[in-house]
Motif scaffolding. Structure first.
Motif, PDB file in Angstrom:
ATOM      1  N   ALA A   1       0.778  -1.096  -0.006  1.00  0.00           N
ATOM      2  CA  ALA A   1       0.016   0.074  -0.046  1.00  0.00           C
ATOM      3  C   ALA A   1       0.849   1.222  -0.017  1.00  0.00           C
ATOM      4  CB  ALA A   1      -0.870   0.096   1.288  1.00  0.00           C
ATOM      5  N   LEU A   2       1.998   1.283   0.714  1.00  0.00           N
ATOM      6  CA  LEU A   2       2.658   2.615   0.915  1.00  0.00           C
ATOM      7  C   LEU A   2       3.557   2.866  -0.177  1.00  0.00           C
ATOM      8  CD1 LEU A   2       3.791   2.099   4.894  1.00  0.00           C
ATOM      9  CD2 LEU A   2       1.667   3.398   3.680  1.00  0.00           C
ATOM     10  N   GLN A   3       3.854   2.118  -1.334  1.00  0.00           N
ATOM     11  CA  GLN A   3       4.627   2.507  -2.345  1.00  0.00           C
ATOM     12  C   GLN A   3       3.935   3.896  -3.169  1.00  0.00           C
ATOM     13  OE1 GLN A   3       3.421  -0.791  -2.247  1.00  0.00           O
ATOM     14  NE2 GLN A   3       1.761  -0.506  -4.052  1.00  0.00           N
ATOM     15  N   HIS A   4       2.626   3.992  -3.098  1.00  0.00           N
ATOM     16  CA  HIS A   4       2.157   5.412  -3.655  1.00  0.00           C
ATOM     17  C   HIS A   4       1.931   6.396  -2.659  1.00  0.00           C
ATOM     18  CE1 HIS A   4       0.330   2.644  -7.173  1.00  0.00           C
ATOM     19  NE2 HIS A   4       1.390   3.371  -7.374  1.00  0.00           N
ATOM     20  N   ALA A   5       2.390   6.344  -1.384  1.00  0.00           N
ATOM     21  CA  ALA A   5       2.288   7.223  -0.443  1.00  0.00           C
ATOM     22  C   ALA A   5       2.994   8.618  -1.018  1.00  0.00           C
ATOM     23  CB  ALA A   5       3.015   6.982   0.785  1.00  0.00           C
ATOM     24  N   ASN A   6       2.374   9.903  -1.167  1.00  0.00           N
ATOM     25  CA  ASN A   6       2.961  11.036  -1.429  1.00  0.00           C
ATOM     26  C   ASN A   6       4.229  11.741  -0.386  1.00  0.00           C
ATOM     27  OD1 ASN A   6       2.218  12.212  -4.198  1.00  0.00           O
ATOM     28  ND2 ASN A   6      -0.097  12.085  -3.226  1.00  0.00           N
ATOM     29  N   ASP A   7       3.778  11.398   0.820  1.00  0.00           N
ATOM     30  CA  ASP A   7       4.715  11.419   1.981  1.00  0.00           C
ATOM     31  C   ASP A   7       5.043  10.403   2.933  1.00  0.00           C
ATOM     32  OD1 ASP A   7       5.855  12.967   4.062  1.00  0.00           O
ATOM     33  OD2 ASP A   7       4.084  13.832   4.990  1.00  0.00           O
ATOM     34  N   LEU A   8       5.868   9.564   2.372  1.00  0.00           N
ATOM     35  CA  LEU A   8       6.038   8.296   3.174  1.00  0.00           C
ATOM     36  C   LEU A   8       6.690   8.478   4.634  1.00  0.00           C
ATOM     37  CD1 LEU A   8       6.214   5.334   3.100  1.00  0.00           C
ATOM     38  CD2 LEU A   8       8.462   5.285   1.934  1.00  0.00           C
ATOM     39  N   PRO A   9       7.717   9.524   4.720  1.00  0.00           N
ATOM     40  CA  PRO A   9       7.932   9.769   6.207  1.00  0.00           C
ATOM     41  C   PRO A   9       6.889  10.152   6.864  1.00  0.00           C
ATOM     42  CG  PRO A   9       9.417  10.898   4.701  1.00  0.00           C
ATOM     43  CD  PRO A   9       8.396  10.209   3.646  1.00  0.00           C
ATOM     44  N   GLY A  10       5.858  10.996   6.534  1.00  0.00           N
ATOM     45  CA  GLY A  10       4.737  11.208   7.109  1.00  0.00           C
ATOM     46  C   GLY A  10       3.685  10.233   7.651  1.00  0.00           C
ATOM     47  N   ALA A  11       3.493   9.354   6.677  1.00  0.00           N
ATOM     48  CA  ALA A  11       2.962   8.230   6.916  1.00  0.00           C
ATOM     49  C   ALA A  11       3.410   7.378   7.840  1.00  0.00           C
ATOM     50  CB  ALA A  11       2.511   7.292   5.345  1.00  0.00           C
TER      51      ALA A  11
ATOM     52  N   GLY B   1       5.717  -3.689   7.613  1.00  0.00           N
ATOM     53  CA  GLY B   1       5.203  -3.162   6.236  1.00  0.00           C
ATOM     54  C   GLY B   1       5.999  -3.738   5.031  1.00  0.00           C
ATOM     55  N   CYS B   2       5.354  -3.914   4.051  1.00  0.00           N
ATOM     56  CA  CYS B   2       5.795  -4.541   2.594  1.00  0.00           C
ATOM     57  C   CYS B   2       5.346  -3.585   1.693  1.00  0.00           C
ATOM     58  CB  CYS B   2       5.555  -5.752   2.494  1.00  0.00           C
ATOM     59  SG  CYS B   2       6.240  -6.467   0.887  1.00  0.00           S
ATOM     60  N   LEU B   3       6.422  -3.155   0.688  1.00  0.00           N
ATOM     61  CA  LEU B   3       6.043  -2.055  -0.299  1.00  0.00           C
ATOM     62  C   LEU B   3       6.833  -2.389  -1.594  1.00  0.00           C
ATOM     63  CD1 LEU B   3       7.238   1.491   0.238  1.00  0.00           C
ATOM     64  CD2 LEU B   3       7.774  -0.380   1.975  1.00  0.00           C
ATOM     65  N   LEU B   4       6.543  -1.961  -2.842  1.00  0.00           N
ATOM     66  CA  LEU B   4       7.114  -2.218  -3.762  1.00  0.00           C
ATOM     67  C   LEU B   4       8.529  -1.237  -3.820  1.00  0.00           C
ATOM     68  CD1 LEU B   4       4.409  -2.416  -6.580  1.00  0.00           C
ATOM     69  CD2 LEU B   4       5.931  -4.216  -5.675  1.00  0.00           C
ATOM     70  N   GLY B   5       9.829  -1.671  -4.264  1.00  0.00           N
ATOM     71  CA  GLY B   5      10.712  -1.036  -4.230  1.00  0.00           C
ATOM     72  C   GLY B   5      11.241  -0.491  -5.725  1.00  0.00           C
ATOM     73  N   GLY B   6      12.468   0.166  -5.520  1.00  0.00           N
ATOM     74  CA  GLY B   6      13.014   0.816  -6.833  1.00  0.00           C
ATOM     75  C   GLY B   6      13.366  -0.020  -7.883  1.00  0.00           C
ATOM     76  N   ARG B   7      13.572  -1.293  -7.735  1.00  0.00           N
ATOM     77  CA  ARG B   7      13.915  -2.369  -8.979  1.00  0.00           C
ATOM     78  C   ARG B   7      12.647  -2.533  -9.634  1.00  0.00           C
ATOM     79  NH1 ARG B   7      17.992  -6.524  -6.142  1.00  0.00           N
ATOM     80  NH2 ARG B   7      17.006  -5.899  -4.542  1.00  0.00           N
TER      81      ARG B   7
ATOM     82  N   PRO C   1       7.279  10.361 -17.900  1.00  0.00           N
ATOM     83  CA  PRO C   1       7.238   9.267 -16.851  1.00  0.00           C
ATOM     84  C   PRO C   1       6.255   8.226 -16.930  1.00  0.00           C
ATOM     85  CG  PRO C   1       6.771  11.389 -15.753  1.00  0.00           C
ATOM     86  CD  PRO C   1       7.150  11.626 -16.966  1.00  0.00           C
ATOM     87  N   ARG C   2       6.409   7.061 -17.244  1.00  0.00           N
ATOM     88  CA  ARG C   2       5.296   6.157 -17.713  1.00  0.00           C
ATOM     89  C   ARG C   2       5.227   4.929 -16.302  1.00  0.00           C
ATOM     90  NH1 ARG C   2       1.689   7.655 -21.218  1.00  0.00           N
ATOM     91  NH2 ARG C   2       2.768   9.099 -22.898  1.00  0.00           N
ATOM     92  N   VAL C   3       6.274   4.833 -15.690  1.00  0.00           N
ATOM     93  CA  VAL C   3       6.381   3.997 -14.711  1.00  0.00           C
ATOM     94  C   VAL C   3       6.873   4.579 -13.320  1.00  0.00           C
ATOM     95  CG1 VAL C   3       7.446   1.771 -13.804  1.00  0.00           C
ATOM     96  CG2 VAL C   3       6.792   2.207 -16.209  1.00  0.00           C
ATOM     97  N   ALA C   4       6.124   4.291 -12.145  1.00  0.00           N
ATOM     98  CA  ALA C   4       6.422   5.372 -10.872  1.00  0.00           C
ATOM     99  C   ALA C   4       7.681   5.003 -10.395  1.00  0.00           C
ATOM    100  CB  ALA C   4       5.339   5.023  -9.944  1.00  0.00           C
ATOM    101  N   PRO C   5       8.257   5.957  -9.963  1.00  0.00           N
ATOM    102  CA  PRO C   5       9.522   5.781  -8.951  1.00  0.00           C
ATOM    103  C   PRO C   5       9.357   5.254  -7.634  1.00  0.00           C
ATOM    104  CG  PRO C   5       9.120   8.013  -8.893  1.00  0.00           C
ATOM    105  CD  PRO C   5       8.032   7.451  -9.656  1.00  0.00           C
ATOM    106  N   PHE C   6      10.036   4.176  -7.292  1.00  0.00           N
ATOM    107  CA  PHE C   6       9.640   3.588  -5.826  1.00  0.00           C
ATOM    108  C   PHE C   6      10.938   3.742  -5.130  1.00  0.00           C
ATOM    109  CE2 PHE C   6       7.065   0.549  -8.884  1.00  0.00           C
ATOM    110  CZ  PHE C   6       5.796   1.327  -8.440  1.00  0.00           C
ATOM    111  N   ALA C   7      10.523   3.655  -3.659  1.00  0.00           N
ATOM    112  CA  ALA C   7      11.608   3.866  -2.586  1.00  0.00           C
ATOM    113  C   ALA C   7      12.714   2.890  -2.796  1.00  0.00           C
ATOM    114  CB  ALA C   7      11.028   3.955  -1.167  1.00  0.00           C
TER     115      ALA C   7
END
Length: 291
Positions: free
Chosen positions: A110-120, A136-142, A164-170
């Motif tokens: 769920a959290l890979q689409h957070a606009n403010d991940l530190p805030g979440a 937690g489990c979220l999608l990563g940069g690779r 940008p066609r594919v979102a950047p992930f943490a």
């Protein structure tokens, strides 16, 4: 700071995915891993929170596992209630709960689409009691690195520019620091790369649509041209095919966990407080620098 993701569009994509029949294989993989990870925690939790997982299976697992006495699910969309789970609808970036309410918080995919991940993460920490646990489990940069490459090249060739066609992930290397900034103690992060194979690139794109993971970036360009799409698919098949003709897609699943500080937790030793020299512990001779 402008938002990276269009939150309303993310909800619409997720609602469409549920109407189509949600592709839950990544959530199922995360749920299996969650069971193993929770097996090392020798504790029952009076009240657990499922924070934004796109389907209700995590809440159902918590309710059936015997690890939690009561479960609250914060669902991203309205859904049918399930036995043993109290249901609320909301956003992990705007938790509708009081401070120090939960003993355990779990969030899967769920959290890979957070606009403010530190805030979440700060909000999740505040919603937990002292000595409460977050996993937690979220999608990563690779994630989707292959799709990102071919879309960039195809769009550059066909349209003379890249959007940008594919979102950047943490990145996993950053998330431990974010947990500490959010106030979690004993932070742990690790990642696993999950390869998934498809008959063709369009099978991957159908699954992304059925997971609600299509492009929701605010700065996205308009409708993708068919010529660009077909060129990207051709590049994908050319560069990322196995000998049997099937194509590979990479998903990186990043796990993060941390505890709300409590006096019972282990503390790092103060510098200089050790009672034994390292050389004595190793049974070696200490050599002092001559400089």
């Amino acid at each position: 700071m402008p938002s990276l993701f269009d939150a309303g569009l993310i909800r619409r994509h997720l609602a469409r995915a549920h109407r189509l029949g949600f592709a839950d294989f990544l959530v199922a993989r995360a749920l299996d891993d969650l069971g193993e990870r929770m097996g090392t925690v020798l504790r029952r939790f009076p009240l657990a929170l499922d924070c934004g997982t796109p389907v209700s299976t995590a809440a159902a697992w918590l309710a059936a596992s015997g690890r939690a006495d009561a479960v609250v699910r914060l669902a991203p969309l309205p859904e049918a209630p399930q036995g043993g789970v109290a249901l609320a609808v909301g956003d992990p970036e705007a938790l509708p709960f009081g401070e120090g309410r939960f003993d355990l918080a779990v969030s899967l995919m769920a959290l890979q689409h957070a606009n403010d991940l530190p805030g979440a993460l700060i909000q999740i920490r505040r919603a937990l009691k002292p000595d409460g646990l977050f996993v937690g489990c979220l999608l990563g940069g690779r994630t989707l690195t292959e799709l990102r490459q071919v879309f960039a090249e195809a769009e550059s060739e066909v349209e003379g520019g890249v959007s940008p066609r594919v979102a950047p992930f943490a990145e996993v290397r950053d998330l431990g620091g974010l947990l500490q900034r959010a106030g979690f103690a004993l932070p742990v992060t690790d990642s696993e790369t999950v390869p998934v194979r498809y008959a063709d690139p369009f099978g991957l794109m159908r699954d992304l649509r059925a997971m609600g993971l299509t492009n929701a970036l605010r700065e996205r360009r308009g409708t993708l041209r068919r010529t660009t799409l077909m060129r990207a698919a051709a590049l994908y098949a050319e560069r990322f095919s196995d000998p049997d003709g099937r194509v590979r897609a990479t998903f990186e699943m990043i796990w993060l966990s941390g505890w709300v500080p409590h006096e019972s937790q282990q503390k790092p030793l103060r510098p200089g407080s050790a009672r034994m020299r390292l050389a004595d512990a190793l049974g070696t001779t200490e050599h002092r620098s001559s400089s």
